[in-house]
Design an enzyme around this catalytic site. Structure first.
Site, PDB file in Angstrom:
ATOM      1  CB  ILE A  99      -1.030  -0.081   1.067  1.00 24.79           C
ATOM      2  CG1 ILE A  99      -1.893   1.342   1.085  1.00 24.79           C
ATOM      3  CG2 ILE A  99      -0.298  -0.188   2.570  1.00 24.79           C
ATOM      4  CD1 ILE A  99      -2.629   1.465  -0.210  1.00 24.79           C
ATOM      5  CD  GLU A 176      -8.373  -5.642   4.780  1.00 24.53           C
ATOM      6  OE1 GLU A 176      -7.721  -6.178   5.925  1.00 24.53           O
ATOM      7  OE2 GLU A 176      -7.896  -5.702   3.625  1.00 24.53           O
ATOM      8  N   GLY A 318      -5.630  -6.665  -0.020  1.00 20.85           N
ATOM      9  CA  GLY A 318      -6.335  -5.663   0.937  1.00 20.85           C
ATOM     10  C   GLY A 318      -5.176  -4.628   1.252  1.00 20.85           C
ATOM     11  CD  GLU A 319      -0.836  -4.409   2.685  1.00 18.68           C
ATOM     12  OE1 GLU A 319      -0.230  -3.645   1.837  1.00 18.68           O
ATOM     13  OE2 GLU A 319      -0.158  -5.455   2.722  1.00 18.68           O
ATOM     14  N   GLY A 320      -5.776  -1.681   1.004  1.00 17.13           N
ATOM     15  CA  GLY A 320      -6.104  -0.348   0.414  1.00 17.13           C
ATOM     16  C   GLY A 320      -5.376  -0.445  -1.190  1.00 17.13           C
TER      17      GLY A 320
END
Length: 354
Positions: A99, A176, A318-320
């Protein structure tokens, strides 16, 4: 606290659809065949509606990555131990996670929000401390959190969105980090969208067939154990969710209250979006689903919501990460809307007969 929660929901208004005619006329007047830029035109139109402006801008972008631990990790539903959650937060704070790379690439600022990690972090300029508790309860044995804790997490997320609006951000994104968080996400989808656990549950961090079957059984147990608490969207979030998921739901509600569009990341972020939409359906006007996750079940979620993600890249991190990449598409759409010449102003002949 409950009064603030209800006030937050009441503060969200629908997007301004009265601008649709003028915005569509402008898009049709751009020097191109009508509709030839496909979904970019749809994105631009929705951005105009959400921001209630016929001259939309995206000068600043920000992604908030919400982190939290989960008691259900003790059930062995993930390929990684819970210690990885704080380890990955530290990687993000040092600038070395995916991210970080993608946020830098698209020119978005990044904040990592500790909503419920089972670790005490030192102060850091990228870290936002909003810890509700050090991890949720084990949803396979009881509720993840109390309703007051869920409301607290929602309000914390909403406050971050309001702060971002006040700081001049025009586009926000969710991310997240939390080992085992595909398990509460799948449980939430099962109850809130009525989708079967077997069809919504995927491999998360890469578990094998045996552990996948175990994970499905754990989710079914969690849904059964907490059935009496899942009578409202808030009750369902408290029973089956996570602090980072609640934070994302609040972030979306807070952004919508300020008319700031939100780019939703993948499987877990979408669970936060579903919670927000169940609490306040009109927030859907402000959401751009970034990508179709490769996590099993995300397609069913998107179909249930009638949503069409912007990208399809087989992402499942994930992570954005997906939100960051989709921000580029949204920004390109808005620049197209604002910067292209029009038939009215340029010496370009229109289609014969027009």
């Amino acid at each position: 606290m409950k009064e603030k929660f209800l006030a937050l929901i009441a503060a969200v208004s629908p997007a301004d659809h009265s601008l649709s005619g003028a915005a569509q006329a402008h898009l049709d007047d751009l020097t191109k065949p009508q509709g030839s830029l496909g979904r970019l035109e749809e994105i631009a139109l929705r951005f105009v509606q959400a921001t209630a402006s016929l001259s939309p801008v995206i000068n600043r972008k920000k992604i908030c990555c919400f982190a939290g631990d989960h008691g259900v990790a003790r059930e062995g539903v993930s390929a990684f131990p819970s210690e990885v959650t704080p380890q990955m937060v530290y990687t993000m704070l040092s600038g070395g996670a995916a991210i970080n790379v993608f946020a830098r690439h698209v020119g978005a600022d990044l904040a990592v929000v500790d909503m419920g990690v089972n670790h005490d972090f030192p102060d850091h300029p990228v870290l936002v401390k909003r810890k509700v508790a050090k991890g949720t309860g084990n949803i396979a044995a009881g509720p993840a959190m109390s309703e007051n804790e869920a409301i607290g997490a929602i309000l914390a997320g909403a406050a971050l969105a309001a702060e971002a609006h006040d700081e001049g951000y025009h586009l926000l994104g969710t991310g997240e980090m939390g080992i085992a968080n595909t398990t509460p996400a799948a449980a939430l989808y099962s109850v809130l969208l009525g989708v079967p656990v077997d069809g919504i549950t995927g491999r998360g961090t890469g578990i094998d067939d045996e552990r996948l079957q175990h994970k499905k059984e754990v989710i079914k147990r969690a849904v059964g154990v907490n059935a009496g608490l899942c009578t409202t969207p808030l009750g369902t979030l408290a029973a089956l969710g996570g602090y980072e998921i609640a934070g994302i739901a609040g972030f979306i509600l807070g952004a919508a209250a300020c008319r700031v569009p939100v780019v939703v990341d993948g499987f877990i972020s979408s669970a936060g979006a579903v919670v927000a939409m169940k609490l306040c359906p009109v927030v859907a006007d402000y959401l751009f689903f970034s990508h179709l996750s490769n996590e099993q079940g995300h397609r069913a979620v998107m179909q249930a919501l009638g949503a069409r993600p912007i990208l399809d890249l087989d992402l499942r991190l994930g992570e954005g990460t997906g939100a960051a990449l989709a921000m580029q598409m949204i920004e390109a759409s808005v620049k197209m809307y604002n910067e292209m010449a029009t038939f009215s102003s340029a010496s370009v002949s229109e289609k014969d007969g027009e």
